[in-house]
Design an enzyme around this catalytic site. Structure first.
Site, mmCIF file in Angstrom:
data_model
loop_
_atom_site.group_PDB
_atom_site.id
_atom_site.type_symbol
_atom_site.label_atom_id
_atom_site.label_comp_id
_atom_site.label_asym_id
_atom_site.label_seq_id
_atom_site.Cartn_x
_atom_site.Cartn_y
_atom_site.Cartn_z
ATOM 1 N N ASP A 13 -1.772 14.286 0.065
ATOM 2 C CA ASP A 13 -3.178 14.015 -0.267
ATOM 3 C C ASP A 13 -3.588 14.572 -1.632
ATOM 4 O OD1 ASP A 13 -3.377 12.953 2.348
ATOM 5 O OD2 ASP A 13 -3.709 14.964 3.125
ATOM 6 N N LYS A 16 -2.167 10.910 -5.150
ATOM 7 C CA LYS A 16 -1.037 10.181 -5.767
ATOM 8 C C LYS A 16 -1.354 8.706 -5.946
ATOM 9 C CE LYS A 16 1.746 11.372 -2.422
ATOM 10 N NZ LYS A 16 0.948 12.357 -1.716
ATOM 11 N N GLY A 40 -1.206 7.584 3.561
ATOM 12 C CA GLY A 40 -2.395 6.770 3.313
ATOM 13 C C GLY A 40 -2.769 6.962 1.858
ATOM 14 N N HIS A 41 -2.392 6.007 1.011
ATOM 15 C CA HIS A 41 -2.669 6.140 -0.422
ATOM 16 C C HIS A 41 -3.948 5.370 -0.755
ATOM 17 C CE1 HIS A 41 1.844 7.101 -1.185
ATOM 18 N NE2 HIS A 41 1.183 8.078 -0.634
ATOM 19 N N GLN A 225 3.587 11.690 1.226
ATOM 20 C CA GLN A 225 3.390 13.086 1.655
ATOM 21 C C GLN A 225 3.471 14.013 0.428
ATOM 22 O OE1 GLN A 225 5.732 11.098 3.854
ATOM 23 N NE2 GLN A 225 3.744 10.532 4.655
#
Ligand code: IMP
Length: 430
Positions: A13, A16, A40-41, A225
């Protein structure tokens, strides 16, 4: 033949998605190499929030190839929904711009059930997983009980393999008290359908990466991650089950280390963590509330509130070392604009010892006290664009971070949208 790796230097988080989105404009292809839809990007394009779970951020740029490598684990139902969602938003998702590795392992319904059951069983000792079946699917991969995406293209073979694996899985599920009406037939039909939808996208992606690199094309390898969640170098056992760090790129894509030219680290200007596990600079009370509210620190995948704390230079220096990071891009600096003073943890105290290196043992890390340096905050809005407009106190803060880390900070992100950044170096990929 440049392969550029971009990874998070903390517990995920770090922002990225939006940085990779920015950099993907300057490369020919973007590849994912590890993790699954635990990621979750988040990227905001024209005011619209887009969260990508499997698909590399390159998909949001025209004429870029996006590749899901063999190290990624795929939940096909979610992947297909993700593809449809992007198409509905007007993005091109086709076999021309998206390739998925034939070797990628599949998350099966029993993986998700076992992930949740195992967490419930462990009670206070739980890891705090995303519940997406990530641990169980990587366990099966290592135990040679996995199902690969290309297995779905061969009905008889897939049926036999699923039966073999599921017969054993049923025994384990009953021991774990997983009460579910899964059948071989229902899974077979469901997954064959996914196979037929995904089949035009399935390819030997190692070959694709290799051919691109040999033609002198640039590939950005997108980490998921963060370095401190890596199964080998993270805060084990409170980690994910893949090599999220730069070490995972070769095994997760099928390219040689000789193709990797650069590793860029993305780092939040403070620290967050979701799930359980040690977090020496964690804060509570008003400071945590301000960081969480201003930084919108809620998980992009699970919606869980993130734990918040100050910048941990000991942990980030470790991530730089084990991943060979040569420059940092700092995100969410605007969130720190609210503070009179800003803290940087420069060492830990463990019993009577001062530690400057990140400890490998859980019990040590869990009992470390952070030792802080305090700096004056800048207390003003940060404007994207011009590096000359950076307030003096922020320059001091950046200089100090560069001094401690020994590598340059090349980009600052000062807001969630695509264009809210300040470039400190002209060519971000060099
Ligand atoms: P798993 O990957 O779902 O098995 O979860 C293992 C640990 O990694 C948990 O602490 C999760 O919260 C954390 N985790 C997994 N994926 C992400 C991510 O994309 N961002 C932040 N934390 C993550």
């Amino acid at each position: 033949m440049p392969g550029i790796v971009v990874i998070g230097t903390q517990w995920g988080d770090e922002g990225k998605g939006r940085i990779i989105d920015l950099l993907s404009d300057k490369v020919d292809a973007v590849g994912r190499y590890a993790g699954g839809n635990n990621a979750g990007h988040t990227i905001i394009v024209n005011g619209q929030k887009i969260v990508l779970h499997h698909i590399p951020s390159g998909i949001l740029r025209a004429n870029k190839l996006s590749v899901i490598g063999n190290g990624v684990v795929i939940d096909p139902k979610i992947l297909i929904e993700e593809m449809e969602g992007l198409k509905n938003l007007g993005f091109n998702v086709s076999p021309e711009n998206l390739k998925i590795s034939d070797r990628a392992h599949l998350i099966m319904p029993y993986h998700k059930l076992l992930d949740k059951r195992s967490e419930a069983r462990m009670g206070d000792g739980k890891i705090g997983t995303t519940g997406r079946g990530i641990g169980p699917v990587y366990e099966d991969k290592a135990a040679r009980r996995g199902i690969k995406l290309s297995d779905l293209l061969f009905e008889d073979f897939f049926s036999r393999r699923l039966k073999l694996i599921f017969d054993e899985k049923k025994l384990f599920m009953s021991e774990m008290f997983v009460d579910e009406n899964l059948t071989h037939k229902s899974m077979l039909n469901e997954y064959l359908e996914y196979g037929s939808i995904l089949s035009p996208y399935i390819a030997d992606t190692s070959l694709i990466f290799h051919e691109l690199l040999n033609k002198g094309k640039n590939i950005l390898f997108e980490g998921a991650q963060g370095a401190l969640l890596d199964v080998d170098f993270g805060t084990y056992p409170y980690v994910t089950s893949s090599n999220a760090g730069s070490g995972g790129v070769c095994s997760g894509t099928g390219i040689s280390p000789t193709y990797i030219n650069k590793v860029i680290g993305i780092c939040k200007a403070y620290t967050t963590r979701v799930g359980e596990g040690p977090f020496p600079t964690e804060v509570n009370g008003e400071t945590a509330e301000t960081l969480r509210a201003n930084g919108k620190e809620y998980g992009a995948t699970t919606g869980r509130p993130r734990r918040c704390g100050w910048f941990d230079a000991v942990a980030v220096a470790y991530a730089i070392r084990v991943n060979g990071i040569s420059n940092l891009m700092l995100t969410k600096l605007d969130v720190l604009s609210a503070f009179e003073t800003i803290k940087i943890c420069t060492s830990y105290r463990f019993r009577n010892d001062k530690l400057v290196n990140f400890p490998s043992n859980y019990e040590v890390l869990n009992n470390c006290e952070p030792v802080y340096e305090e700096m004056e905050g800048w207390k003003c809005d940060l404007k994207p664009g011009n590096p000359e407009s950076i307030p003096a106190n922020l320059t001091r803060y950046l200089n100090r971070i560069e001094e401690i880390m020994g590598i340059p900070v090349t980009l600052l992100s000062v807001g969630p949208s695509r264009d809210e950044y300040i470039m400190l170096k002209d060519n971000l990929l060099n």
